[in-house]
Design an enzyme around this catalytic site. Structure first.
Site, PDB file in Angstrom:
ATOM      1  N   HIS A 478      49.570 -11.616  -1.347  1.00 48.46           N
ATOM      2  CA  HIS A 478      49.083 -10.289  -0.948  1.00 48.46           C
ATOM      3  C   HIS A 478      49.646  -9.205  -1.864  1.00 48.46           C
ATOM      4  O   HIS A 478      48.898  -8.394  -2.425  1.00 48.46           O
ATOM      5  CB  HIS A 478      49.483 -10.025   0.507  1.00 48.46           C
ATOM      6  CG  HIS A 478      49.102  -8.679   1.029  1.00 48.46           C
ATOM      7  ND1 HIS A 478      48.016  -8.489   1.867  1.00 48.46           N
ATOM      8  CD2 HIS A 478      49.643  -7.439   0.848  1.00 48.46           C
ATOM      9  CE1 HIS A 478      47.917  -7.203   2.159  1.00 48.46           C
ATOM     10  NE2 HIS A 478      48.900  -6.540   1.550  1.00 48.46           N
ATOM     11  N   GLU A 479      50.970  -9.203  -2.025  1.00 40.52           N
ATOM     12  CA  GLU A 479      51.593  -8.160  -2.850  1.00 40.52           C
ATOM     13  C   GLU A 479      51.207  -8.301  -4.321  1.00 40.52           C
ATOM     14  O   GLU A 479      51.055  -7.303  -5.030  1.00 40.52           O
ATOM     15  CB  GLU A 479      53.120  -8.197  -2.695  1.00 40.52           C
ATOM     16  CG  GLU A 479      53.616  -7.884  -1.285  1.00 40.52           C
ATOM     17  CD  GLU A 479      53.142  -6.544  -0.745  1.00 40.52           C
ATOM     18  OE1 GLU A 479      52.896  -5.626  -1.548  1.00 40.52           O
ATOM     19  OE2 GLU A 479      53.015  -6.417   0.483  1.00 40.52           O
ATOM     20  N   HIS A 482      48.088  -6.393  -5.049  1.00 38.31           N
ATOM     21  CA  HIS A 482      48.326  -4.978  -5.376  1.00 38.31           C
ATOM     22  C   HIS A 482      48.748  -4.838  -6.841  1.00 38.31           C
ATOM     23  O   HIS A 482      48.291  -3.936  -7.554  1.00 38.31           O
ATOM     24  CB  HIS A 482      49.430  -4.408  -4.481  1.00 38.31           C
ATOM     25  CG  HIS A 482      49.015  -4.131  -3.076  1.00 38.31           C
ATOM     26  ND1 HIS A 482      47.894  -3.397  -2.746  1.00 38.31           N
ATOM     27  CD2 HIS A 482      49.586  -4.485  -1.883  1.00 38.31           C
ATOM     28  CE1 HIS A 482      47.798  -3.304  -1.431  1.00 38.31           C
ATOM     29  NE2 HIS A 482      48.800  -3.954  -0.885  1.00 38.31           N
ATOM     30  N   HIS A 485      45.902  -5.111  -9.199  1.00 38.82           N
ATOM     31  CA  HIS A 485      45.094  -3.888  -9.130  1.00 38.82           C
ATOM     32  C   HIS A 485      45.692  -2.848 -10.081  1.00 38.82           C
ATOM     33  O   HIS A 485      44.968  -2.170 -10.826  1.00 38.82           O
ATOM     34  CB  HIS A 485      45.095  -3.368  -7.693  1.00 38.82           C
ATOM     35  CG  HIS A 485      43.998  -2.397  -7.387  1.00 38.82           C
ATOM     36  ND1 HIS A 485      43.850  -1.815  -6.146  1.00 38.82           N
ATOM     37  CD2 HIS A 485      42.998  -1.877  -8.148  1.00 38.82           C
ATOM     38  CE1 HIS A 485      42.810  -1.002  -6.169  1.00 38.82           C
ATOM     39  NE2 HIS A 485      42.284  -1.019  -7.367  1.00 38.82           N
TER      40      HIS A 485
END
Length: 696
Positions: A478-479, A482, A485
């Site tokens: 999940h991290e 980020h 991105h």
């Protein structure tokens, strides 16, 4: 392809430590204890993140003064220049000069192990914050941007990204009330300051333990709580404790209304409403949702109500299943209460699927998981995670790893500092920090993004690498979503770089990574036993995925309740009744389990600070991630063409493009509210064996 830049002796001697495994450089870097830095008499010493001034705490003052001097120069420059595209470039450079100190200081003030650094960073944040307040009330600065946006011919000549960034800067000005007359402008500034203070006070109060006299608790359950003289301190809900009475006591004590916290929340909501109305919005929610995918609170409530209707029958079945398990284990007290679902749904999962997290840990060493991410990014996007040895003074703890993100043809894209391990006084949160945003520089070069990923994982030892539970592995993916991105955003302006985008879009890349983390074809690439090298059996992945669907409708219904409560609190004021009465009514409508008298869960709702009027964003982002997964990656999670399209349509733009246009570009259609709802509900029904198609 895996690579190691300046790796030196970091992986030396590792291969013989754990039997039958052979780690790549990135796997080795995360599966070995740091050996300390080699003495290098001629090596370069840098400051934190390579910023020369930050080799000592005093450097923050130097960095902030340098930023403030540059800011004053840029303000003079933009105020004297004729309106045009250059106006936006100067505004962005101004923003960048402040953010490069403020963003770094925001991280250091909570994460650096040395108090002197934390205090210096805190002071830098205050100093930069004061300058931002000054700029937000600088009428001449505002007018220089206003002249640009008031000239239709000039606006029409701007490219879409430049126009959007100009409008975002204007929005930032106007929510501060700069377009108002002097008296109202002062009122807006005062309200902003008051809201900031109330937010800080409320946030601290959400974590503050509740206290009760010891004799009021049955003696046999007191050991579950911290004792303080004649009192017991309750600092959480104890959701995983088997004893129903412990969970009930924790719920009723921890959520007992605190008069000061209640007054703080009421004032926070009231002042937010006053500010929104002062700057031209009918409610705070209308102001907060400007520029998001949802656009307005009416759309959000329509989405939540439709989702609630679709979930209703499934949620009732989940509650019946949980009630049945409670009756089985505690027939004397089978009424289902709000403190029951987390515990009993866990019991059901364990009983049905034998998905005890500890049985998965040996297959999820941190090094193996990092290899898996590297393989995925390489096949999907042509990117490698390359280990670099930080210079002396560049990192704040010797166990921080530095990764260069390198594209096969474009070269270096940016840096990720991995602060993954537990240490004293480190915040217990998994999160992504932007340290430096990407942007196109005046000389035509690109300012490379720098981020930190912060987790709280156990350290490795001489005999054992860091082993992750399935939940930890999913959080890592999940991290890293980020981080990608941030790395792959190639915006002209740092104001909209990477994750600097609307809240209901910002979680899409991270949640999408969770789908990859639960696909056997992906997991099979890296999940192997740290001692034997055996791959994680397919049926174990299948059981894990299926177990996540247990009571998932009830879990999602709870999120709908929280999101609806958030919208009502930030809707029309004055509120129709007290925040507690609204909680009770909203819980009855959107959740289904009874409100417990003399409790006030809203006083622990910390997301009301950072996600005020935007808590729905988690649900919308998950819906978009689900649609992207199904349309683009379900058939083949390593599809390079889909990966390139994902980068081109969604990741590359940061916040420089309307979020719904990015989603439309990726899905080749503009999704409706029903599409969002159906995506979420279909995830509950999906036979996850479809994720586990034969990869031969």
């Amino acid at each position: 392809m895996l690579c190691a830049r300046r790796l030196g002796g970091l992986g030396a001697g590792l291969r013989g430590r754990w039997v039958s495994t052979s780690w790549s450089p990135v796997g080795a870097a995360f599966n070995v204890q740091p050996q300390g830095r080699r003495l290098d008499l001629f090596g370069e010493r840098r400051g934190l993140f390579g910023v020369p001034e930050l080799s000592a705490p005093e450097g923050f003052r130097v960095a902030q003064e340098k930023a403030l001097r540059k800011t004053e120069q840029l303000v003079r420059r933009v105020c004297s220049a004729p309106p045009g595209p250059q106006t936006v470039l100067i505004f962005d450079e101004l923003s960048d000069s402040l953010c490069r100190v403020a963003d770094l200081a925001d991280f250091v003030k909570i994460a650096h192990p040395e108090a002197a650094f934390r205090e210096a960073a805190e002071e830098a944040c205050r100093s930069i914050g004061a300058m931002v307040e000054t700029l937000n009330t600088n009428v001449e600065l505002y007018q220089s941007l206003q002249k640009l946006l008031a000239d239709k011919k000039l606006v029409d000549s701007l490219d879409p990204e430049t126009r959007r960034v100009a409008e975002l800067f204007m929005f930032d000005f106007e929510i501060s009330g700069i377009h108002l007359d002097r008296e109202k402008r002062k009122r807006a500034v005062d309200l902003n300051v008051k809201i900031l203070d109330l937010s800080s006070t409320f946030l601290m109060g959400t974590h503050f333990p509740s206290k009760i006299e010891k004799h009021l608790l049955p003696e046999h359950i007191r050991h579950h709580f911290e004792l303080a003289g004649d009192h017991v301190l309750v600092d959480g809900l104890r959701t995983e404790v088997p004893d129903d009475l412990v969970r009930e006591a924790a719920y009723k004590i921890f959520l007992y209304p605190n008069a000061g916290q209640l007054k703080c929340l009421e004032e926070l909501l009231s002042n937010r409403d006053l500010l929104a109305k002062l700057v031209g919005y009918s409610t705070y929610s209308h102001r907060a949702l400007q520029g998001t995918m949802a656009k307005n609170p009416e759309t959000v409530m329509q989405f939540l109500e439709k989702l609630s209707d679709k979930l209703s029958e499934r949620t009732m079945k989940d509650f019946e299943m949980i009630r049945g398990m409670k009756m089985k284990l505690n027939p004397q007290n089978s009424e289902l209460m709000p403190w029951d679902p987390p515990y009993y749904s866990g019991v059901i999962r364990a009983e049905r699927y034998d998905s005890e997290p500890s049985s998965y840990c040996p297959f999820f060493s941190l090094g193996a998981c990092m290899e898996g991410l590297n393989t995925l990014f390489n096949r999907l996007l042509g990117i490698s995670l390359c280990v670099e040895q930080p210079a002396e003074g560049e990192v704040w703890s010797e166990d921080v790893r530095k990764l260069a993100v390198v594209h096969e043809s474009e070269g270096l894209l940016g840096y990720i500092y991995c602060d993954f391990f537990q240490r004293a006084d480190k915040p217990h949160q998994d999160c992504h920090f932007t340290i430096r945003g990407g942007r196109l520089k005046e000389d035509g070069g690109y300012q490379l993004p720098v981020v930190v990923l912060m987790l709280n994982l156990p350290h490795s030892s001489k005999t054992l690498p860091t082993l992750l539970t399935p939940g930890m592995m999913e959080n890592l993916f999940h991290e890293m979503g980020h981080a990608m991105h941030s790395m792959l955003g190639r915006t002209r302006y740092q104001h909209v770089t990477g994750t600097r985008c609307p809240t209901d879009f910002a979680e899409v890349p991270s949640i999408l990574m969770e789908y990859f983390a639960n696909d056997y074809r992906v997991v099979h690439q890296f999940a192997r036993h740290y001692q034997t090298g055996q791959s994680l059996p397919r049926n174990m992945v299948s059981r894990l995925c299926e177990s996540k669907k247990v009571c998932a409708a009830a879990d999602m219904q709870l999120q709908v309740f929280y999101a609806a409560l958030d919208q009502i609190y930030h809707g029309k004021h004055p509120l129709r009744s007290s925040t507690t009465d609204i909680l009770r009514d909203t819980q009855e409508k959107f959740y289904g389990l009874p409100y417990v008298p003399n409790t006030a869960w809203q006083l622990r709702f910390s997301h009301l600070v950072g996600y005020g009027a935007k808590y729905y964003s988690y649900l919308v982002s998950r819906a978009v991630a689900s649609m992207v997964w199904r349309e683009c990656f379900l058939r083949d999670p390593f599809n390079r063409a889909a990966g390139e399209r994902y980068r081109r349509e969604m990741l590359a733009h940061g916040g420089g493009k309307e979020p719904l246009l990015m989603v439309q570009g990726m899905l080749q259609k503009c999704p409706s509210i029903d599409d969002f709802v159906n995506a979420l509900v279909s995830d509950l029904d999906m036979d996850l064996e479809t994720f586990l198609v034969d990869s031969k």
